[in-house]
Enzyme design. Sequence first.
Site, PDB file in Angstrom:
ATOM      1  N   LYS A 107      15.546  44.067 -20.599  1.00 41.43           N
ATOM      2  CA  LYS A 107      16.552  43.370 -19.787  1.00 41.43           C
ATOM      3  C   LYS A 107      17.604  44.319 -19.219  1.00 41.43           C
ATOM      4  CE  LYS A 107      17.782  40.556 -23.123  1.00 41.43           C
ATOM      5  NZ  LYS A 107      16.772  40.912 -24.147  1.00 41.43           N
TER       6      LYS A 107
ATOM      7  N   ASN B  38      24.966  39.729 -20.475  1.00 43.29           N
ATOM      8  CA  ASN B  38      24.614  40.275 -21.780  1.00 43.29           C
ATOM      9  C   ASN B  38      24.650  41.800 -21.813  1.00 43.29           C
ATOM     10  OD1 ASN B  38      23.572  39.650 -24.518  1.00 43.29           O
ATOM     11  ND2 ASN B  38      21.774  40.784 -23.831  1.00 43.29           N
TER      12      ASN B  38
ATOM     13  N   HIS C 149      14.322  36.648 -32.515  1.00 39.27           N
ATOM     14  CA  HIS C 149      15.465  35.766 -32.796  1.00 39.27           C
ATOM     15  C   HIS C 149      15.025  34.383 -33.286  1.00 39.27           C
ATOM     16  CE1 HIS C 149      17.999  38.801 -31.081  1.00 39.27           C
ATOM     17  NE2 HIS C 149      17.437  38.711 -29.896  1.00 39.27           N
TER      18      HIS C 149
END
Length: 514
Positions: free
Chosen positions: A143, A166, A213
Site C-alpha cells: 500500500k 494510513n 489482522h
Amino acid sequence: MTREGAGRDVEGLRSWHDDWTGLSVAVLGLGKTGFSVADTLAELGAKPHVIAQSHDDERERILEVLDVPVTIADGDESAVDALKALDADLIVASPGFAPSHPLIVAADALDAPVWGDVELAWRLRDKFGEPAPWLAVTGTNGKTTTTQLAAHMGLAAGIRTAPCGNIGVPVLDVLRDPAEFQLLVVELSSFQLHSLHSMSAHAAVVLNIADDHLDWHGSAEAYRAAKGRVYERAQIACVYNKGDEATLDLVEAADVVEGCRAIGFGTDVPGPSDFGVVDGILVDRAFLDDRARTALELTTLEELRPRGLSSRHLVEDVLAAAALVRAVGVPVTAISEALSTFSVDRHRHEIVAEAAGVLWVDDSKATNVHAADASLAAHRSVVWLVGGLLKGVDIAPLVAKHAGRLRGAVALGVSRSELADAFAQHAPEVAFIEIDVSDTDSIMGRAVAEAARLAQDGDTVLLAPAAASMDQFVSYSDRGQRFALAVASHLEGGRHAETEGSQDRTSEPDTSAD
C-alpha cells in the site's frame, strides 16, 4: 436543557459548508488520527470531546487551548461510562479500536452514527471549493509504496498531489492545508475501510488479498469485505491484481458508478484494458484509443533495477500506481519521469550490504505472511530471519512453500515455538536457530552472527519476519534499523554477537517441535 445539536440529521451533513455548529461529537482516541478529528471539528464549530485511555501531554495542552475537553479513562469500563454519559450526536472512532473493543461495542449500541476519520474527511473535502479527486489504495501488502509512487507520478505531471491516510498524514490535515491539493492519493487500511460508507474514489485498487489482522476483524471474510469497500461507488476505474483472483471478485461485487471500468495489472502480457509487461517493457493497454492493437510504454525493467523496483511485487506496485494516475489523466511521460527519480521506502526490500558473495536485505516491513512470501520469492537461496507477533496467522504453508530455497532460518520473537513446529513438520532439513534472548539490544547482533554462520556464497540473508515487531522492538523500522546496524558491525569486524542463548536444531534436538 436541550443540547444545541440535538435532533440534527447527522447523516445529512456532507459538506464543510453545512452547519456543524454545536454538534456534540465523541472522539475516541488521542493519537494522530483522533487529534486531527478533534482539531477539525473544533474549527467547524462543533463540540468535540475526546475519550482516550492514555495521556498525550502535548496534544492535551493544544486541545485545552482549543477548548476541547479530554477524558482519560483508566480502563475499558470507565471509558464506556464516559461515552454513555456524553450522549453525543456523533461518534468518530480512531482505527485502532477493533469492532470487538468494549468502547466500539458500546458505541454501536447507542443512538448515534459511528464514523471513522476517513468517513468524516470524505464529507468535508470541499473546504476550498471543488473537491480534489481521490485515488484510493489498499491491499494486504504494497500500500505505502503504491501510494508514494502514485503521488510521485502526480507531482511529476505538475499536479499538486498529497499522499495521505494510513501512510502517516491524516486525510483531514491534508484537506485543511492551505496548499489546496489538486489530487489526493489515500492509503487505506482495513481498519479505516471497516467504518467507511460514503467514499466515491475516482479510482481505487486492492493490490492483493491474504489473511491478515484476523484478530482485529474476527474472520478472513470480514477482512476481505472491509478491503472490498474501497471499490464501492468508484467513478472511473477499479484496478485489480490479475494474479490474485480475490481482488477481481471484490470488483465484481462492488456497486460502482455507471461507466466505471475494471483495469487489471500483472507482470505478464496484458490484455486490452490491462497494464502489464511485454519483453521487459511495462505498458499501458487500458487508457488509449486503440487498446486492442497497441500499448503505451511506461518504462522498462532495466530502468527500474537501479531504483530498487525490479522485484516482481514492486513491479506490480508500479503498474498499479500507473493505472491509478492514468485514470485521472496523468500522461505516460510524467510516469516515466517519476520512475526515474523514485526511491523505495526504508525497510522495504532494502539492500543494506553485499559482501563475500552474500546479499543482506532488510524487508522488516514484511509484517505478514503475504509480504514475506513475495520477498522470499525474489531470491534463489535464503537465510531467513523470521518471527515476531504472528497476529493469529498460520505460517506453516509459507514455510512449506519456500523450504526448497532456504539455506537456514533464524527465528526471533514470541512466536518461535510456532515457527519451530512449522519447520519441524515442513522443512526438517533446514537449519533452524532460535534467538532465545529478551534483551532488545542484543537480539539482532546474535541473529546476524548466526545468519552469517549459515550463509554461503550466492545466498541472501533476508529479514522478512512475516510478523509484527511489537513483542521485541518499537516498530518495524526500529527492527530494520537494528538489523542494518548489526550487519554493518559484523561486516566491519566489530564485536560479533555471542551465540550463547541460541538453540540450533541441527546440533541439538528441539523438543518443542515434537
